[in-house]
Design a protein around this motif. Structure first.
Motif, PDB file in Angstrom:
ATOM      1  N   ALA A 104       0.825  -1.217   0.000  1.00 19.15           N
ATOM      2  CA  ALA A 104       0.000   0.000   0.000  1.00 19.15           C
ATOM      3  C   ALA A 104       0.855   1.261   0.000  1.00 19.15           C
ATOM      4  N   ASP A 105       1.921   1.285   0.811  1.00 21.92           N
ATOM      5  CA  ASP A 105       2.822   2.441   0.873  1.00 21.92           C
ATOM      6  C   ASP A 105       4.244   1.939   0.671  1.00 21.92           C
ATOM      7  N   PRO A 106       4.732   1.890  -0.571  1.00 21.06           N
ATOM      8  CA  PRO A 106       6.043   1.280  -0.828  1.00 21.06           C
ATOM      9  C   PRO A 106       7.230   2.136  -0.401  1.00 21.06           C
ATOM     10  N   GLU A 107       7.044   3.431  -0.169  1.00 11.80           N
ATOM     11  CA  GLU A 107       8.194   4.309   0.066  1.00 11.80           C
ATOM     12  C   GLU A 107       9.066   3.870   1.241  1.00 11.80           C
ATOM     13  N   PRO A 108       8.511   3.526   2.421  1.00 10.15           N
ATOM     14  CA  PRO A 108       9.394   3.090   3.514  1.00 10.15           C
ATOM     15  C   PRO A 108      10.233   1.868   3.146  1.00 10.15           C
ATOM     16  N   LEU A 109       9.636   0.931   2.421  1.00  7.91           N
ATOM     17  CA  LEU A 109      10.402  -0.246   2.008  1.00  7.91           C
ATOM     18  C   LEU A 109      11.515   0.145   1.040  1.00  7.91           C
ATOM     19  N   LEU A 110      11.216   1.026   0.093  1.00  6.26           N
ATOM     20  CA  LEU A 110      12.224   1.429  -0.884  1.00  6.26           C
ATOM     21  C   LEU A 110      13.371   2.177  -0.218  1.00  6.26           C
ATOM     22  N   ARG A 111      13.066   2.994   0.766  1.00  3.62           N
ATOM     23  CA  ARG A 111      14.142   3.703   1.475  1.00  3.62           C
ATOM     24  C   ARG A 111      14.988   2.724   2.285  1.00  3.62           C
ATOM     25  N   ARG A 112      14.357   1.692   2.808  1.00  5.23           N
ATOM     26  CA  ARG A 112      15.119   0.658   3.519  1.00  5.23           C
ATOM     27  C   ARG A 112      16.011  -0.110   2.543  1.00  5.23           C
ATOM     28  N   VAL A 113      15.532  -0.328   1.334  1.00  3.60           N
ATOM     29  CA  VAL A 113      16.345  -0.995   0.308  1.00  3.60           C
ATOM     30  C   VAL A 113      17.606  -0.183   0.028  1.00  3.60           C
ATOM     31  N   ASP A 131      21.341  -1.644   0.439  1.00  9.79           N
ATOM     32  CA  ASP A 131      22.098  -1.902  -0.793  1.00  9.79           C
ATOM     33  C   ASP A 131      22.388  -0.580  -1.504  1.00  9.79           C
ATOM     34  N   PRO A 132      23.098   0.340  -0.839  1.00  6.75           N
ATOM     35  CA  PRO A 132      23.212   1.710  -1.368  1.00  6.75           C
ATOM     36  C   PRO A 132      23.927   1.810  -2.703  1.00  6.75           C
ATOM     37  N   LEU A 133      24.894   0.939  -2.953  1.00  2.87           N
ATOM     38  CA  LEU A 133      25.645   0.997  -4.207  1.00  2.87           C
ATOM     39  C   LEU A 133      25.329  -0.191  -5.106  1.00  2.87           C
ATOM     40  N   GLY A 134      24.225  -0.885  -4.826  1.00  8.22           N
ATOM     41  CA  GLY A 134      23.901  -2.097  -5.562  1.00  8.22           C
ATOM     42  C   GLY A 134      22.714  -1.942  -6.496  1.00  8.22           C
ATOM     43  N   TRP A 135      22.356  -3.048  -7.137  1.00 13.53           N
ATOM     44  CA  TRP A 135      21.290  -3.080  -8.131  1.00 13.53           C
ATOM     45  C   TRP A 135      19.942  -2.686  -7.540  1.00 13.53           C
ATOM     46  N   TYR A 136      19.611  -3.243  -6.388  1.00 19.74           N
ATOM     47  CA  TYR A 136      18.292  -2.958  -5.822  1.00 19.74           C
ATOM     48  C   TYR A 136      18.231  -1.548  -5.246  1.00 19.74           C
ATOM     49  N   GLY A 137      19.372  -1.045  -4.757  1.00 20.58           N
ATOM     50  CA  GLY A 137      19.417   0.356  -4.365  1.00 20.58           C
ATOM     51  C   GLY A 137      19.190   1.271  -5.557  1.00 20.58           C
ATOM     52  N   LEU A 138      19.759   0.901  -6.710  1.00 22.60           N
ATOM     53  CA  LEU A 138      19.549   1.671  -7.935  1.00 22.60           C
ATOM     54  C   LEU A 138      18.076   1.654  -8.338  1.00 22.60           C
ATOM     55  N   LEU A 139      17.455   0.468  -8.307  1.00 19.57           N
ATOM     56  CA  LEU A 139      16.039   0.372  -8.672  1.00 19.57           C
ATOM     57  C   LEU A 139      15.163   1.169  -7.708  1.00 19.57           C
ATOM     58  N   ALA A 140      15.500   1.114  -6.413  1.00 14.89           N
ATOM     59  CA  ALA A 140      14.714   1.865  -5.426  1.00 14.89           C
ATOM     60  C   ALA A 140      14.829   3.365  -5.685  1.00 14.89           C
ATOM     61  N   ARG A 141      16.034   3.845  -5.990  1.00 17.95           N
ATOM     62  CA  ARG A 141      16.198   5.269  -6.318  1.00 17.95           C
ATOM     63  C   ARG A 141      15.376   5.634  -7.554  1.00 17.95           C
ATOM     64  N   GLN A 142      15.356   4.724  -8.515  1.00 15.37           N
ATOM     65  CA  GLN A 142      14.584   4.973  -9.731  1.00 15.37           C
ATOM     66  C   GLN A 142      13.105   5.174  -9.399  1.00 15.37           C
ATOM     67  N   ARG A 143      12.571   4.316  -8.547  1.00 17.18           N
ATOM     68  CA  ARG A 143      11.144   4.395  -8.235  1.00 17.18           C
ATOM     69  C   ARG A 143      10.821   5.587  -7.340  1.00 17.18           C
ATOM     70  N   LEU A 144      11.805   6.046  -6.571  1.00 15.98           N
ATOM     71  CA  LEU A 144      11.596   7.228  -5.727  1.00 15.98           C
ATOM     72  C   LEU A 144      11.976   8.520  -6.452  1.00 15.98           C
ATOM     73  N   GLU A 147      11.961   2.731 -18.030  1.00 19.67           N
ATOM     74  CA  GLU A 147      10.972   2.041 -17.202  1.00 19.67           C
ATOM     75  C   GLU A 147      10.510   0.753 -17.853  1.00 19.67           C
ATOM     76  N   LYS A 148      10.356   0.777 -19.179  1.00 12.07           N
ATOM     77  CA  LYS A 148       9.893  -0.407 -19.897  1.00 12.07           C
ATOM     78  C   LYS A 148      10.871  -0.748 -21.013  1.00 12.07           C
ATOM     79  N   VAL A 149      10.993  -2.017 -21.300  1.00  9.42           N
ATOM     80  CA  VAL A 149      11.942  -2.496 -22.308  1.00  9.42           C
ATOM     81  C   VAL A 149      11.480  -2.048 -23.688  1.00  9.42           C
ATOM     82  N   PRO A 150      12.335  -1.317 -24.424  1.00 12.70           N
ATOM     83  CA  PRO A 150      11.956  -0.933 -25.790  1.00 12.70           C
ATOM     84  C   PRO A 150      12.218  -2.076 -26.766  1.00 12.70           C
TER      85      PRO A 150
END
Length: 480
Positions: free
Chosen positions: A184-193, A197-210, A469-472
């Motif tokens: 319902a509220d993804p932002e807290p989870l994304l900030r925890r990600v 993983d600040p310099l990793g793949w999931y940290g990158l994806l979380a920054r993208q979504r935020l 965001e989406k694969v071309p």
């Protein structure tokens, strides 16, 4: 003695005739021979030795041999036979470490062949064990299956995976996908990600979504913090003098001797980092820095360690080549870091050469297109040649596939293989597409390269890179 007179590892093993050994030693020799031949790319020749080891009555020989034999069957497209062998490993050798791996590989083969209920049953049994890498893999696979099928239990399964994960990176993986599975509220989870993983793949994806990523160029080269002048130990002073004389190899060797003498003393070891980089031994600096970081680099880690773990190697050449190719220089460095760890003389078993591990045929085609003389293998060990051709080829792949992350998949697997993946996934969210890349090696490669690219940009004071965001749909372009 000329190098050609030394036997290769398989020939060295063959010289010890298994028939002359006692049965246990003969079986172990056959297994070692099969592994060596397979690693050398000679899978057909490995067959007889593998079959002999497979028939051994000793569990410590038969279990790994059976696993290798099953993988060989699967590689030949004989999935039913491979699954039967794998089920036999799990049944006959339940206490051997190969039992769980066999159960997991069998489940993956069943999934690939469309037998999802049977695969889920095997995965559920593995997940229930709670311990071991394949237990974690099974929990992930079950969560991912639920997510892709749109099942309501996906969020809970991702949360369970994150709660039982043994590393911050895996916890970040679970929490990121929990946020994507209808939270319902993804932002807290994304900030925890990002924290995990600040310099990793999931940290990158979380920054993208935020919306914390950006396409603007990060400063290049980055303004590394000036280090205070410290009196160097004698051996490093010698290395510095050798560097001043242009004797880079000798300077690196002196630094190597100094590092071996320190026995883990942190303060002294950090003094060698700058010497390695000045001697253009970026590989040594990066390896030493990662060991001192404990393989978990964070933005607040000591600056000299981060600078060495993510070095600005060959800065003038990277700047000029990336500028000509219209490529982010940090993306070029990220590819180079993964391909060769900045060793210009790197050569792979497949024949790829140089800093960017171009195959000779690829280097030849690139040179023809650019109107340059075709380089010999020795030329590809020249950083100027390797970086220039590699930057052009990478820019062609980015242009064809529309995003550096997808281009990285094509760089690793080859554009002929990656193009059908991109065609099939056109319009799919990029994060889902990467997670579904059929080749595990390529999946890991894309995540590692994208992570390093993001780390380079963040350490330079810029933002994480912005991905599509989406694969071309891929365009016509480089297919070599």
């Amino acid at each position: 003695m000329p190098a050609s007179r030394f036997p290769s590892p398989p020939e060295a093993i063959c010289s010890c005739a298994p028939s002359e050994l006692k049965p246990p030693d003969a079986a172990e020799a056959q297994l070692t021979l099969a592994r060596s031949l397979a690693a050398d790319g000679r899978r057909t020749e490995a067959g007889p030795a593998l079959a002999a080891a497979y028939r051994s009555p000793l569990p410590r020989i038969a279990a790994p041999a059976s696993l290798l034999y099953a993988r060989d069957r699967a590689r030949r497209g004989l999935d039913p036979e491979a699954i039967k062998i794998l089920d036999g490993v799990a049944r006959r050798f339940p206490k051997e470490p190969e039992a769980d791996e066999a159960a997991y590989v069998a489940a993956r083969l069943l999934l690939d062949s469309g037998h999802e209920p049977q695969a889920r049953a095997r995965l559920a049994r593995l997940a229930a064990r709670r311990q071991g890498p394949h237990s974690s893999d099974a929990r992930w696979s079950l969560a991912w299956l639920s997510y892709r099928r749109g099942l309501r239990d996906a969020r809970e399964r991702f949360a369970e995976f994150a709660a039982s994960a043994e590393s911050d990176e895996l916890r970040a993986q679970g929490l990121y996908w929990q946020s994507r599975a209808g939270e319902a509220d993804p932002e807290p989870l994304l900030r925890r990600v990002i924290e995990l993983d600040p310099l990793g793949w999931y940290g990158l994806l979380a920054r993208q979504r935020l919306r914390l990523a950006g396409a603007e160029t990060a400063p290049f080269p980055r303004p590394d913090d000036p280090r205070q002048q410290t009196e160097l130990p004698r051996r490093l002073q010698v290395a510095e003098r050798l560097f001043g004389l242009g004797l880079f190899a000798e300077a690196g060797a002196e630094a190597d001797r100094f590092v071996r003498e320190q026995h883990g003393r942190y303060g002294e070891l950090t003094l060698a980092l700058a010497v390695y980089q000045r001697a253009e031994r970026y590989d040594r600096a990066a390896t030493l820095a990662e060991s001192l970081l404990g393989y978990r680099a964070r933005p607040n880690s000591p600056r000299e360690l981060l600078a060495a773990a993510y070095p600005i190697a060959y800065p003038e050449q990277v700047a000029s080549s990336s500028s000509r190719a219209g490529l982010d220089p940090y993306f070029l460095l990220a590819i180079m870091r993964r391909e060769s760890l900045f060793r210009p003389d790197t050569r792979s078993a497949a024949g790829a050469v140089g800093l960017l591990q171009l195959l000779p045929a690829t280097a030849r085609r690139a040179s023809i297109v650019l109107g340059r003389s075709i380089p010999a293998d020795a030329d590809m060990a020249n950083p100027a040649v390797a970086i220039d051709l590699g930057a052009w080829y990478l820019s062609e792949l980015v242009g064809r596939f529309g995003d550096p992350a997808i281009a990285a998949a094509a760089y690793n697997a080859g554009p002929r293989i990656a193009a059908p993946w991109a065609v099939k996934g056109a319009g799919e969210p990029l994060d889902e597409w990467v997670e579904s890349i059929p080749y595990r090696e390529t999946r890991r490669y894309v995540k590692a390269v994208s992570s390093a690219w993001s780390a380079y940009r963040l350490l330079a004071g810029g933002k994480a890179p912005s991905l599509v965001e989406k694969v071309p749909a891929p365009r016509p372009g480089a297919a070599f």
